[in-house]
Scaffold this active site. Structure first.
Site, short mmCIF file in Angstrom:
data_model
loop_
_atom_site.label_atom_id
_atom_site.label_comp_id
_atom_site.label_asym_id
_atom_site.label_seq_id
_atom_site.Cartn_x
_atom_site.Cartn_y
_atom_site.Cartn_z
N PRO A 156 -2.82 0.57 4.58
CA PRO A 156 -2.04 1.29 3.40
C PRO A 156 -1.25 0.36 3.34
CG PRO A 156 -2.85 3.23 5.32
CD PRO A 156 -3.53 1.47 5.64
N TYR A 157 -0.67 -0.17 3.93
CA TYR A 157 0.46 -0.99 3.83
C TYR A 157 0.49 -2.51 3.02
CZ TYR A 157 4.36 -4.25 4.38
OH TYR A 157 5.71 -5.09 4.34
#
Length: 286
Positions: A156-157
Site C-alpha cells: 500500500p505504501y
C-alpha cells in the site's frame, strides 16, 4: 541584503519535515511548518525559533488547507513562496488479499491526493498565476525508494509512492507553463517516527492468514532498517539542495543502503521476486 526566502513544508511536526524546517531556518529561510495539532505548533515555535512559523494544515481537509494558504499569503505580505515541500505522509501495511479496502483509500488520500490538495492551494503563491512577475518557486515531493520497488506487505505504501512519482513527473511538465520546477526526493531507511506509526499494524489481525510469517519477518526487518537508518537531517540537506541548486536532480535518493537499490534495479525482475519471496518465507511449499 538579499530578500529572505520562504518555504512551506507539510508534515513538519516530526521526522524529515521537522528536520527540514530547522535546516532551512538555519540557512536563513522563513519556514511555514504545516502541523495538524496545536500542541505541535506550540512546540515547534518554542524549539525552532521565530524563523519557523507553524501553520495548521491537515492534507486530507481542503478547508483547513485553504485557511493555511490564506495565512501564509497574509504573512508573506506581497512576497512569493520560494518552495513548497510536500512531505506529509503515512505508511500503511498489510497483505493485499486481506487488507481492508478503506486502508488503501486512506493511504492514497494522505500520500497522493493530499499532495494535490496542498499543491492546488499553494501553487499561486509559487507563481502559478497570470500576471506573476516574480521569481517562480519550486515544488519538492517527498517520495521514497519504495516509489521504485514494491515490497510485499508494504505494497500500500509503495502504491502511494509509485503514484507520487507519476504525480511529480506530470506536474513538472504542466508547471513548465509557469517556470516552476517539480522534483522528488527518495529516502531509504531514515530514523523517523513514520515506521513506529506503521507498527500500529497488529500482525495478529492477519494471524489466520497464510501471510503471518512473512509479516513478522518484514516487521523485524523494517524495524532493524529504521534503527540503522540515516538521520533525517540528511534528507533535510537534500531538500535544501532541491530548492536551491540551479538544476536540481529529478530524483535524489538518500539511503544508507544504495547497493540494495542498485541490485534490485540490475537483477532480472523474476530473480528479484524469488530472492525477496525466499527471504520473507513466501515461497510455495515443496
Amino acid at each position: 541584503m538579499s530578500e529572505m526566502k520562504n518555504a512551506m513544508i507539510t508534515g513538519a511536526s516530526t521526522g524529515i519535515g521537522q528536520a527540514s524546517a530547522k535546516y532551512l531556518a538555519d540557512k536563513g529561510w522563513r519556514v511555514f511548518a504545516g502541523v495538524r495539532k496545536t500542541e505541535d505548533a506550540e512546540r515547534l515555535s518554542a524549539e525552532l525559533g521565530e524563523r519557523v512559523r507553524p501553520v495548521l494544515c491537515d492534507v486530507t481537509d481542503a478547508d483547513i488547507i485553504k485557511s493555511a494558504a490564506e495565512q501564509v499569503h497574509n504573512e508573506l505580505q506581497g512576497q512569493s513562496l520560494d518552495g513548497l515541500v510536500n512531505n506529509a505522509g503515512i505508511a500503511v501495511a498489510g497483505p493485499l488479499l486481506h487488507l481492508p479496502p478503506e486502508e488503501m483509500t486512506r493511504q492514497l488520500d494522505v500520500n497522493v491526493t493530499g499532495q494535490m490538495r496542498v499543491t492546488q492551494a499553494f501553487a499561486p503563491l509559487l507563481g502559478a498565476r497570470k500576471g506573476f512577475a516574480g521569481r517562480p518557486g519550486r515544488i519538492v515531493n517527498m517520495s521514497s525508494v519504495a516509489g521504485f520497488h514494491a515490497m510485499p506487505i508494504l505494497t500500500p505504501y509503495a502504491c502511494s509512492k509509485f503514484a507520487l512519482e507519476a504525480f511529480t513527473e506530470g506536474l513538472r511538465r504542466e508547471m513548465m507553463l509557469y517556470g516552476i520546477d517539480v522534483v522528488a526526493i527518495n529516502p531509504g531507511p531514515i530514523k523517523t517516527p513514520i515506521w513506529d506509526k506503521a507498527q500500529e499494524l497488529d500482525p495478529e489481525q492477519y494471524g489466520e492468514t497464510d501471510f503471518i510469517k512473512a509479516i513478522h519477518r518484514l516487521l523485524k526487518f523494517t524495524l532493524k532498517s529504521a534503527e540503522n537508518g540515516l538521520p533525517p537531517e540528511r534528507v533535510a540537506q537534500a531538500v535544501h539542495a532541491a530548492l536551491t541548486d540551479k538544476k536540481p536532480r529529478l530524483n535524489t535518493v538518500v539511503t544508507p543502503t544504495p547497493m540494495q537499490g542498485l541490485i534490485l534495479k540490475l537483477l532480472p525482475t523474476r530473480m528479484a521476486d524469488r530472492m525477496i519471496a525466499k527471504q520473507l518465507g513466501l515461497m510455495p511449499s515443496a
